[in-house]
Write a protein that holds these residues in place. Structure first.
Motif, mmCIF file in Angstrom:
data_model
loop_
_atom_site.group_PDB
_atom_site.id
_atom_site.type_symbol
_atom_site.label_atom_id
_atom_site.label_comp_id
_atom_site.label_asym_id
_atom_site.label_seq_id
_atom_site.Cartn_x
_atom_site.Cartn_y
_atom_site.Cartn_z
ATOM 1 N N GLY A 108 0.813 -1.217 0.000
ATOM 2 C CA GLY A 108 0.000 0.000 0.000
ATOM 3 C C GLY A 108 0.841 1.260 0.000
ATOM 4 O O GLY A 108 1.995 1.272 -0.438
ATOM 5 N N ASN A 109 0.260 2.332 0.511
ATOM 6 C CA ASN A 109 0.881 3.656 0.521
ATOM 7 C C ASN A 109 1.942 3.727 1.622
ATOM 8 O O ASN A 109 1.734 4.302 2.686
ATOM 9 N N ARG A 110 3.108 3.133 1.349
ATOM 10 C CA ARG A 110 4.152 3.085 2.369
ATOM 11 C C ARG A 110 4.657 4.472 2.760
ATOM 12 O O ARG A 110 4.951 4.730 3.932
ATOM 13 N N THR A 111 4.785 5.341 1.782
ATOM 14 C CA THR A 111 5.269 6.688 2.095
ATOM 15 C C THR A 111 4.302 7.392 3.032
ATOM 16 O O THR A 111 4.709 8.000 4.032
ATOM 17 N N GLY A 112 3.015 7.297 2.738
ATOM 18 C CA GLY A 112 2.014 7.903 3.608
ATOM 19 C C GLY A 112 1.997 7.261 4.987
ATOM 20 O O GLY A 112 1.864 7.948 6.005
ATOM 21 N N THR A 161 10.654 9.840 -0.872
ATOM 22 C CA THR A 161 9.468 9.412 -1.614
ATOM 23 C C THR A 161 9.415 7.898 -1.774
ATOM 24 O O THR A 161 8.366 7.356 -2.113
ATOM 25 N N ARG A 210 -6.507 8.780 5.369
ATOM 26 C CA ARG A 210 -5.611 9.528 4.498
ATOM 27 C C ARG A 210 -4.529 8.638 3.900
ATOM 28 O O ARG A 210 -4.139 8.812 2.752
ATOM 29 N N VAL A 211 -4.061 7.668 4.685
ATOM 30 C CA VAL A 211 -3.090 6.713 4.140
ATOM 31 C C VAL A 211 -3.751 5.875 3.055
ATOM 32 O O VAL A 211 -3.184 5.658 1.977
ATOM 33 N N ALA A 213 -6.189 6.667 1.192
ATOM 34 C CA ALA A 213 -6.502 7.501 0.026
ATOM 35 C C ALA A 213 -5.256 7.855 -0.783
ATOM 36 O O ALA A 213 -5.353 8.523 -1.817
ATOM 37 N N GLY A 214 -4.085 7.431 -0.308
ATOM 38 C CA GLY A 214 -2.851 7.717 -1.033
ATOM 39 C C GLY A 214 -2.215 9.029 -0.669
ATOM 40 O O GLY A 214 -1.240 9.454 -1.309
ATOM 41 N N ASP A 215 -2.733 9.688 0.377
ATOM 42 C CA ASP A 215 -2.174 10.971 0.796
ATOM 43 C C ASP A 215 -0.763 10.755 1.342
ATOM 44 O O ASP A 215 -0.530 9.865 2.156
ATOM 45 N N GLN A 216 0.175 11.590 0.916
ATOM 46 C CA GLN A 216 1.541 11.483 1.406
ATOM 47 C C GLN A 216 1.973 12.720 2.178
ATOM 48 O O GLN A 216 3.107 12.807 2.631
#
Length: 230
Positions: A108-112, A161, A210-211, A213-216
């Protein structure tokens, strides 16, 4: 008002210019380039000050007033009163920490997720310093206070990133240490966590959503509403 690392004078190459705008009514915060503008209605900011918000304490200690023609900022800062305890805030942060319980191969969105972990860690450490009578929002000073240089270095990684399992494991371990818990997600997935904690711990639910949803862009200057625990 200018606040954050640029106001302190210790901003680095990647540091944002953090600005607070006090408004009459609800207004959208926005971010463009290095400029991050958080817009707050006076009444809500005043309420946060009375509640002992860490965000308002940050403004009071380190903010630089650029313009305050009607004295609104002065009234907000004068209204700040320390909370009786940071225990409710820490309880919300412990609930939020559950989201760091992901498998090593999570795609998933690891950065977030990493930046959410940094948000949780920084908030917990800021509260610890404030409770000890040594409030600071500079991570170098926080690291010296707790005697752990890793908390400064991991905070600097939030600008990356590309985040892998090692970075997730690092932030998880630090959160476990400074919140005094073993991170476990009893709900199984981030989706289930967000739904289950929506009413009891909106901070945790908001971060999880937010995570997902891809929010970083997950750091405390963009989520000041959540700095007073429910």
């Amino acid at each position: 008002m200018l606040y954050g690392s640029r106001a302190r004078g210790d901003g680095g190459e990647h540091s944002d210019v953090d600005l607070l705008q006090v408004t009459i009514r609800e207004s959208f915060s926005h971010h463009k380039g290095r400029y991050s503008v958080v817009a707050y209605p006076f009444d809500r900011l005043f309420s946060l000050a009375r509640a002992g918000s860490l965000y308002v304490l940050h403004l009071k200690l380190e903010g630089r007033v650029l313009e305050d023609a009607y004295g609104d900022l002065a009234r907000v800062l004068d209204a700040y009163a320390p909370p009786v305890s940071y225990d409710p805030l820490n309880e919300g942060l412990r609930a939020a920490a559950s989201m760091l319980d992901v498998p090593c191969d999570w795609s998933g969105n690891r950065t977030g997720l990493f930046r959410a972990g940094v948000f949780i860690l920084r908030t917990a450490l800021y509260a610890r310093c404030a409770a000890a009578g040594r409030p600071t929002f500079a991570m170098a000073e926080v690291a010296r206070h707790v005697g752990d240089p890793r908390v400064e270095s991991v905070s600097a990684l939030k600008h990356r990133t590309e985040i892998g399992p090692d970075e997730i494991a690092l932030i998880r371990g630090l959160v476990e240490r400074y919140l005094g818990l073993e991170v476990r997600n009893p709900y199984g997935t981030l989706e289930a966590l967000a739904v289950s904690l929506y009413r009891r711990h909106p901070l945790a639910a908001s971060l999880a959503v937010r995570v997902l949803a891809g929010d970083q862009e997950l750091d405390y200057v963009r989520m000041p509403d959540q700095w007073v625990a429910p």
